[in-house]
Structure formats: C-alpha cells, structure tokens
Scaffold this motif. Structure first.
Motif, PDB file in Angstrom:
ATOM      1  N   ALA A  23       0.833  -1.209   0.000  1.00 44.29           N
ATOM      2  CA  ALA A  23       0.000   0.000   0.000  1.00 44.29           C
ATOM      3  C   ALA A  23       0.866   1.256   0.000  1.00 44.29           C
ATOM      4  CB  ALA A  23      -0.933  -0.004   1.205  1.00 44.29           C
ATOM      5  N   ALA A  24       1.978   1.223   0.711  1.00 41.29           N
ATOM      6  CA  ALA A  24       2.888   2.374   0.704  1.00 41.29           C
ATOM      7  C   ALA A  24       3.474   2.581  -0.692  1.00 41.29           C
ATOM      8  CB  ALA A  24       3.993   2.183   1.734  1.00 41.29           C
ATOM      9  N   ARG A  25       3.864   1.504  -1.345  1.00 42.04           N
ATOM     10  CA  ARG A  25       4.373   1.604  -2.717  1.00 42.04           C
ATOM     11  C   ARG A  25       3.302   2.162  -3.663  1.00 42.04           C
ATOM     12  NH1 ARG A  25       9.137  -1.144  -3.882  1.00 42.04           N
ATOM     13  NH2 ARG A  25       9.856  -2.489  -2.208  1.00 42.04           N
ATOM     14  N   ASN A  26       2.076   1.677  -3.511  1.00 42.03           N
ATOM     15  CA  ASN A  26       0.983   2.178  -4.345  1.00 42.03           C
ATOM     16  C   ASN A  26       0.760   3.667  -4.125  1.00 42.03           C
ATOM     17  OD1 ASN A  26       0.487  -0.270  -5.583  1.00 42.03           O
ATOM     18  ND2 ASN A  26      -1.095  -0.870  -4.100  1.00 42.03           N
ATOM     19  N   ARG A  27       0.824   4.104  -2.872  1.00 41.74           N
ATOM     20  CA  ARG A  27       0.670   5.541  -2.590  1.00 41.74           C
ATOM     21  C   ARG A  27       1.745   6.352  -3.307  1.00 41.74           C
ATOM     22  NH1 ARG A  27      -2.262   7.927   1.517  1.00 41.74           N
ATOM     23  NH2 ARG A  27      -3.526   6.513   2.747  1.00 41.74           N
ATOM     24  N   ARG A  28       2.966   5.869  -3.290  1.00 43.52           N
ATOM     25  CA  ARG A  28       4.039   6.597  -3.979  1.00 43.52           C
ATOM     26  C   ARG A  28       3.786   6.625  -5.474  1.00 43.52           C
ATOM     27  NH1 ARG A  28       9.636   6.147  -5.805  1.00 43.52           N
ATOM     28  NH2 ARG A  28      10.140   8.282  -6.315  1.00 43.52           N
ATOM     29  N   ASN A  29       3.390   5.482  -6.039  1.00 45.80           N
ATOM     30  CA  ASN A  29       3.121   5.419  -7.476  1.00 45.80           C
ATOM     31  C   ASN A  29       1.984   6.337  -7.893  1.00 45.80           C
ATOM     32  OD1 ASN A  29       5.175   3.570  -7.866  1.00 45.80           O
ATOM     33  ND2 ASN A  29       3.826   1.792  -7.702  1.00 45.80           N
ATOM     34  N   ARG A  30       1.006   6.537  -7.008  1.00 41.68           N
ATOM     35  CA  ARG A  30      -0.110   7.443  -7.294  1.00 41.68           C
ATOM     36  C   ARG A  30       0.230   8.896  -6.977  1.00 41.68           C
ATOM     37  NH1 ARG A  30      -3.188   3.683  -4.121  1.00 41.68           N
ATOM     38  NH2 ARG A  30      -3.366   5.373  -2.619  1.00 41.68           N
ATOM     39  N   GLY A  31       1.382   9.120  -6.352  1.00 44.24           N
ATOM     40  CA  GLY A  31       1.775  10.483  -6.004  1.00 44.24           C
ATOM     41  C   GLY A  31       1.131  10.994  -4.738  1.00 44.24           C
ATOM     42  N   THR A  32       0.712  10.092  -3.843  1.00 41.34           N
ATOM     43  CA  THR A  32       0.061  10.530  -2.612  1.00 41.34           C
ATOM     44  C   THR A  32       0.951  10.419  -1.385  1.00 41.34           C
ATOM     45  OG1 THR A  32      -0.985   8.367  -2.303  1.00 41.34           O
ATOM     46  CG2 THR A  32      -2.261  10.042  -3.487  1.00 41.34           C
ATOM     47  N   LEU A  33       2.240  10.195  -1.598  1.00 46.12           N
ATOM     48  CA  LEU A  33       3.233  10.307  -0.527  1.00 46.12           C
ATOM     49  C   LEU A  33       4.048  11.564  -0.795  1.00 46.12           C
ATOM     50  CD1 LEU A  33       4.826   6.754  -0.008  1.00 46.12           C
ATOM     51  CD2 LEU A  33       3.262   7.956   1.497  1.00 46.12           C
ATOM     52  N   PRO A  34       4.641  12.133   0.236  1.00 45.40           N
ATOM     53  CA  PRO A  34       5.520  13.266  -0.021  1.00 45.40           C
ATOM     54  C   PRO A  34       6.729  12.812  -0.848  1.00 45.40           C
ATOM     55  CG  PRO A  34       5.648  12.625   2.289  1.00 45.40           C
ATOM     56  CD  PRO A  34       4.580  11.795   1.663  1.00 45.40           C
ATOM     57  N   ASP A  37      13.174  12.063   0.288  1.00 44.67           N
ATOM     58  CA  ASP A  37      14.314  12.925   0.608  1.00 44.67           C
ATOM     59  C   ASP A  37      15.608  12.402   0.002  1.00 44.67           C
ATOM     60  OD1 ASP A  37      12.980  14.873   2.391  1.00 44.67           O
ATOM     61  OD2 ASP A  37      12.571  13.078   3.558  1.00 44.67           O
ATOM     62  N   ASP A  38      15.644  11.116  -0.311  1.00 42.61           N
ATOM     63  CA  ASP A  38      16.846  10.509  -0.883  1.00 42.61           C
ATOM     64  C   ASP A  38      16.434   9.546  -1.986  1.00 42.61           C
ATOM     65  OD1 ASP A  38      19.362   9.434  -1.419  1.00 42.61           O
ATOM     66  OD2 ASP A  38      19.418   8.229   0.398  1.00 42.61           O
ATOM     67  N   THR A  39      16.930   9.785  -3.180  1.00 39.82           N
ATOM     68  CA  THR A  39      16.668   8.896  -4.312  1.00 39.82           C
ATOM     69  C   THR A  39      17.981   8.421  -4.927  1.00 39.82           C
ATOM     70  OG1 THR A  39      16.491  10.793  -5.795  1.00 39.82           O
ATOM     71  CG2 THR A  39      14.428   9.930  -4.873  1.00 39.82           C
ATOM     72  N   SER A  40      19.039   8.367  -4.127  1.00 36.40           N
ATOM     73  CA  SER A  40      20.363   8.012  -4.635  1.00 36.40           C
ATOM     74  C   SER A  40      20.486   6.541  -5.027  1.00 36.40           C
ATOM     75  CB  SER A  40      21.442   8.368  -3.612  1.00 36.40           C
ATOM     76  OG  SER A  40      21.256   7.624  -2.420  1.00 36.40           O
ATOM     77  N   ILE A  41      19.590   5.691  -4.516  1.00 37.65           N
ATOM     78  CA  ILE A  41      19.589   4.274  -4.882  1.00 37.65           C
ATOM     79  C   ILE A  41      18.343   4.026  -5.729  1.00 37.65           C
ATOM     80  CG2 ILE A  41      19.531   1.901  -4.039  1.00 37.65           C
ATOM     81  CD1 ILE A  41      20.752   2.960  -1.419  1.00 37.65           C
ATOM     82  N   ALA A  42      18.567   3.558  -6.941  1.00 43.70           N
ATOM     83  CA  ALA A  42      17.444   3.338  -7.858  1.00 43.70           C
ATOM     84  C   ALA A  42      16.403   2.402  -7.244  1.00 43.70           C
ATOM     85  CB  ALA A  42      17.957   2.755  -9.163  1.00 43.70           C
ATOM     86  N   ASP A  43      15.136   2.733  -7.397  1.00 41.76           N
ATOM     87  CA  ASP A  43      14.004   1.936  -6.909  1.00 41.76           C
ATOM     88  C   ASP A  43      13.971   1.772  -5.393  1.00 41.76           C
ATOM     89  OD1 ASP A  43      13.061   1.565  -9.517  1.00 41.76           O
ATOM     90  OD2 ASP A  43      14.308  -0.213  -9.788  1.00 41.76           O
ATOM     91  N   ARG A  44      14.704   2.595  -4.662  1.00 36.38           N
ATOM     92  CA  ARG A  44      14.680   2.540  -3.188  1.00 36.38           C
ATOM     93  C   ARG A  44      14.601   3.948  -2.613  1.00 36.38           C
ATOM     94  NH1 ARG A  44      17.579  -2.477  -0.561  1.00 36.38           N
ATOM     95  NH2 ARG A  44      16.770  -3.981  -2.035  1.00 36.38           N
ATOM     96  N   PRO A  45      13.460   4.608  -2.797  1.00 34.72           N
ATOM     97  CA  PRO A  45      13.325   5.948  -2.223  1.00 34.72           C
ATOM     98  C   PRO A  45      13.345   5.870  -0.703  1.00 34.72           C
ATOM     99  CG  PRO A  45      11.212   5.147  -2.960  1.00 34.72           C
ATOM    100  CD  PRO A  45      12.240   4.139  -3.410  1.00 34.72           C
ATOM    101  N   ARG A  46      13.868   6.919  -0.082  1.00 35.29           N
ATOM    102  CA  ARG A  46      13.916   6.964   1.382  1.00 35.29           C
ATOM    103  C   ARG A  46      13.503   8.353   1.845  1.00 35.29           C
ATOM    104  NH1 ARG A  46      19.628   4.729   3.021  1.00 35.29           N
ATOM    105  NH2 ARG A  46      20.238   6.369   1.595  1.00 35.29           N
ATOM    106  N   TRP A  47      12.889   8.381   3.004  1.00 33.59           N
ATOM    107  CA  TRP A  47      12.357   9.607   3.562  1.00 33.59           C
ATOM    108  C   TRP A  47      12.926   9.851   4.955  1.00 33.59           C
ATOM    109  CZ3 TRP A  47       9.737   6.023   0.796  1.00 33.59           C
ATOM    110  CH2 TRP A  47       8.997   6.442  -0.302  1.00 33.59           C
ATOM    111  N   LYS A  48      13.090  11.110   5.303  1.00 34.19           N
ATOM    112  CA  LYS A  48      13.428  11.473   6.678  1.00 34.19           C
ATOM    113  C   LYS A  48      12.152  11.356   7.505  1.00 34.19           C
ATOM    114  CE  LYS A  48      16.851  14.866   5.266  1.00 34.19           C
ATOM    115  NZ  LYS A  48      17.179  16.300   5.223  1.00 34.19           N
TER     116      LYS A  48
END
Length: 72
Positions: A23-34, A37-48
């Motif tokens: 569900a968290a992944r789906n939220r990101r794919n729909r653009g409903t997560l902020p 903060d870090d996208t330095s690793i492909a396919d592994r976004p990270r947030w503070k």
C-alpha cells in the motif's frame, strides 16, 4: 547524507501509516506520498522521519477534494 540521519524505506513508512508495504508503494506510485528525501539508490526511495511529521495523508477520513484542502 550524514550517518546519524535516519532514513525510512517503504517498510518504515508503511508501519508509520499503519498500512502494508504494498500500500505504501501504491501511494508513492499514485503520487500521494511526499517526495522522497533521498533517491540516490534506484528503486529505493527513502524519507526522513521529519517529512511525515506535518504531512497529512489523503484517504484518512479527510476529503480534501470537497473542501479545497482545508483542515478540519
């Protein structure tokens, strides 16, 4: 990024939101997560963790589409 700065992946974000990792992944794919903060690793976004302190997720009893993003 400093080693003392904790970053959350999908598992931590899902736990914070009380949802599944999928569900968290789906939220990101729909653009409903902020934005991450870090996208330095492909396919592994990270947030503070602080990113989620003032963020209010849509779909949690809050219909922003009806009231122009006003808070209750």
């Amino acid at each position: 990024m400093a080693d003392d700065q904790q970053l959350w992946g999908y598992a931590e974000v899902a736990a914070h939101l009380g949802t599944s990792v999928g569900a968290a992944r789906n939220r990101r794919n729909r653009g409903t997560l902020p934005p991450p903060d870090d996208t330095s690793i492909a396919d592994r976004p990270r947030w503070k963790p602080a990113t989620f302190q003032s963020w209010k997720p849509l779909g949690q009893g809050h219909r922003s589409d009806l009231h122009g993003n006003q808070t209750e």
